[in-house]
Design an enzyme around this catalytic site. Structure first.
Site, short mmCIF file in Angstrom:
data_model
loop_
_atom_site.label_atom_id
_atom_site.label_comp_id
_atom_site.label_asym_id
_atom_site.label_seq_id
_atom_site.Cartn_x
_atom_site.Cartn_y
_atom_site.Cartn_z
N CYS A 49 -27.57 26.99 -19.49
CA CYS A 49 -28.68 26.82 -19.80
C CYS A 49 -28.88 25.74 -21.06
O CYS A 49 -29.71 24.72 -21.00
CB CYS A 49 -29.43 27.97 -20.11
SG CYS A 49 -28.48 29.40 -20.30
N LYS A 52 -27.29 22.04 -20.22
CA LYS A 52 -28.24 21.54 -18.94
C LYS A 52 -29.67 21.11 -19.59
O LYS A 52 -30.23 20.15 -19.32
CB LYS A 52 -28.43 22.77 -17.97
CG LYS A 52 -29.56 22.40 -16.95
CD LYS A 52 -29.99 23.68 -16.24
CE LYS A 52 -30.65 24.70 -17.31
NZ LYS A 52 -30.93 25.91 -16.59
N TYR A 186 -31.27 26.56 -7.34
CA TYR A 186 -31.65 25.90 -8.82
C TYR A 186 -30.77 24.95 -9.60
O TYR A 186 -31.01 23.97 -10.12
CB TYR A 186 -32.28 27.02 -9.82
CG TYR A 186 -31.17 27.66 -10.57
CD1 TYR A 186 -30.81 27.25 -11.72
CD2 TYR A 186 -30.58 29.10 -10.14
CE1 TYR A 186 -29.91 28.12 -12.37
CE2 TYR A 186 -29.86 29.73 -10.55
CZ TYR A 186 -29.47 29.23 -12.02
OH TYR A 186 -28.23 30.26 -12.66
N GLU A 190 -31.71 21.36 -10.04
CA GLU A 190 -31.68 20.65 -11.67
C GLU A 190 -30.71 19.53 -11.87
O GLU A 190 -31.33 18.45 -12.47
CB GLU A 190 -31.40 21.84 -12.59
CG GLU A 190 -32.52 23.00 -12.78
CD GLU A 190 -32.07 24.24 -13.48
OE1 GLU A 190 -32.93 24.79 -14.01
OE2 GLU A 190 -30.67 24.41 -13.72
N HIS A 458 -58.82 24.61 -23.96
CA HIS A 458 -59.14 23.48 -23.03
C HIS A 458 -58.82 22.11 -23.89
O HIS A 458 -59.30 22.34 -25.44
CB HIS A 458 -60.66 23.40 -22.65
CG HIS A 458 -60.84 22.20 -21.82
ND1 HIS A 458 -60.54 22.11 -20.50
CD2 HIS A 458 -61.82 21.24 -22.14
CE1 HIS A 458 -61.26 20.63 -20.18
NE2 HIS A 458 -62.02 20.34 -21.33
N GLU A 463 -54.76 26.62 -18.56
CA GLU A 463 -56.31 27.17 -18.54
C GLU A 463 -56.53 27.21 -16.99
O GLU A 463 -57.17 28.36 -16.71
CB GLU A 463 -57.11 26.23 -19.03
CG GLU A 463 -57.48 24.83 -18.31
CD GLU A 463 -58.48 24.28 -19.08
OE1 GLU A 463 -59.66 24.80 -19.09
OE2 GLU A 463 -58.32 23.05 -19.35
#
Length: 499
Positions: A49, A52, A186, A190, A458, A463
């Site tokens: 992680c 990467k 994944y 990635e 916003h 949202e």
């Protein structure tokens, strides 16, 4: 009573093992031993992680320079990427993290660390082959297997000889001009995204129709479309790689099982998945059972193995293979073993764990996919809300067709009459940063009405997750219970029909 050298011994100095060791030593004053054969910090720190994410950020910056800066009036900045300079800085950062992990243990008087390979002699005895060539034997009351995983290399003519794995990706000294990434999970997605964004001609080889088949189908479909649109060549229904041959100038020729051929690759990056590191641990001497199949340890929800004093956590268990999950499991395990009656039932919950894929664009998700929800609750008890829109970031983009603007896709899956949120999935700009808060809401048992009642920030992309499907509707009472902190299971929806 039998006397042991240590109260607690952990095989593996990765995130899970270190977290559990520190909790036992610091919070409960236990005498702890940690054995690590490689670099401190495990997969996440060294070849997972952390490095990467650094490469993902570098790739995202180049995308901004090439595609986005001109749209915002900056002209076309120089996007030349110095891979060697980046690698030097990245590697230096990882070395600092290694030292932080090691010193965090070493400075504690209750912890002894040994650099070497540990294996069972019996259920309470570990033999350590130290890096200096000597051997040391120690005993412990309780032992944890937290050795992690490693990349899998599938069989095939010349495959092992002419490919690199995801670990090898971080050893590359320069950016390959043409790369073949093999895998549909994944990791493959990635790394393919990073290499393409940095300028490599990128080919992604998948066994079946598309990548990320275990993800929500809508998310997998949109990523497939985005990668195709970006220019990544996806080779579908190949059934995997049959052979890799070395040609002139060190270029690789990749032949798939369906006879499709890719020629002229500088690098073939094999990323079909990972397997647990259990071989050579002497588990059979201690009587520890493995699951059938890939060799994961057989553990229950409390991290217990088949032997009373031996436990396992992290990637060797094969369940939610994420660093934060291993950390949570490690800490809860130490609490349960050493914290007394108050922590008797302490365990990590593997339900509703938010996760992210650092693809281009990134993906965030928590809970069930739509097929999983239908399988558990029945189609009549499921309601799905979807939204697809252009992020405001792309609002000023000057394109011939507004539909060409990059899109964000969001999906909320609800179950029962109270519309309990059982799945939430996002792909698009900011997905990686917005999922944590929604993960907390799902752990607390939020319903669609709870999302509707939240006043949205916003203008932001997030949202949309609290407003989709609300226009012209009235809020409903939530009635969702908040589960206890530790060992919590996800609340159940109020079903319309008996399952």
């Amino acid at each position: 009573m039998t006397t042991y050298d240590y109260d607690y011994l952990l095989l593996g100095g990765g995130s899970g093992g270190v977290s559990s060791a520190k909790r036992a030593a610091i919070n409960y004053g236990k005498k702890v031993c940690v054995v690590e054969a490689n670099r401190w910090g495990g997969t996440c720190v060294n070849v997972g992680c952390v490095p990467k994410k650094i490469m993902f950020l570098a790739a995202s910056m180049r995308e901004t320079l090439v595609h986005e800066c001109p749209q915002y009036g900056f002209g076309t900045p120089d996007a030349t990427f110095d891979w060697a300079a980046m690698k030097k800085k990245r590697d230096a950062y990882i070395v600092r993290l290694n030292k932080i992990y090691e010193s965090g243990l070493d400075k504690n008087d209750n912890v002894d660390i040994f650099e070497g390979w540990g294996s069972f002699v019996d259920a309470h005895t570990i033999e350590i082959k130290l890096k200096d060539g000597t051997t040391k034997t120690v005993t412990a009351d309780k032992i944890v297997v937290a050795t992690g995983g490693k990349p899998m290399v599938p069989p095939g003519e010349g495959v092992a000889e002419h490919c690199i794995t995801s670990d090898g990706f971080f050893e590359l000294e320069s950016l390959p001009s043409k790369v073949v990434v093999v895998g549909a999970g994944y990791i493959a997605v990635e790394l393919a995204g990073v290499l393409h964004a940095l300028g490599s001609e990128t080919h992604l080889v998948v066994r079946k129709q598309k990548a990320l088949r275990e993800f929500d189908p809508d998310i997998a479909d949109m990523l497939d479309a985005e990668y195709t649109k970006a220019g990544i060549t996806i080779h579908r229904n190949t059934n995997g790689v049959a052979k890799i041959e070395l040609g002139d100038g060190g270029k690789k020729k990749v032949t798939m099982q369906n006879d499709e051929v890719i020629e002229g690759a500088d690098i073939v990056l094999m990323a079909p998945g990972r397997v647990p590191i259990t071989e050579g641990l002497g588990l059979e001497k201690a009587g520890v059972k493995l699951k059938e199949g890939k060799g994961y340890l057989e553990v229950d929800e409390f991290q217990n193995t088949s032997v009373d004093n031996i436990y396992a956590l992290g990637d060797v268990c094969g369940k939610v293979e994420l660093t934060p999950m291993a950390i949570a499991a490690g800490r809860r395990l130490s609490d349960r073993l050493f914290g007394g009656d108050a922590y008797e039932k302490a365990r990590a919950s593997y339900e509703n764990v938010p996760t992210v894929v650092f693809s281009h664009p990134p993906i965030g998700g928590c809970g069930m996919t739509e097929p999983q929800a239908v399988a558990k609750y029945g189609e009549d008890n499921i309601k799905v809300y979807k939204s697809r829109f252009a992020n405001l970031f792309y609002g000023i983009y000057d394109v011939a067709d507004p539909n060409d603007k990059p899109k964000t896709f969001m999906k909320v899956i609800c179950a029962g009459e109270n519309e309990l949120v059982v799945g939430m999935h996002v792909i698009g700009m900011g997905a990686d940063e917005m999922m944590q808060g929604f993960g907390v809401a799902m752990k607390m048992g939020c319903t669609k009405a709870d999302l509707d009642s939240c006043v949205a920030i916003h203008p932001t992309a997030s949202e949309e997750l609290v407003t989709m499907g609300t226009w012209g509707t009235s809020p409903q009472a939530s009635g969702a219970a908040v589960p206890p902190l530790m060992g919590a299971s996800a609340p159940e929806p109020k079903l319309k029909s008996k399952m």
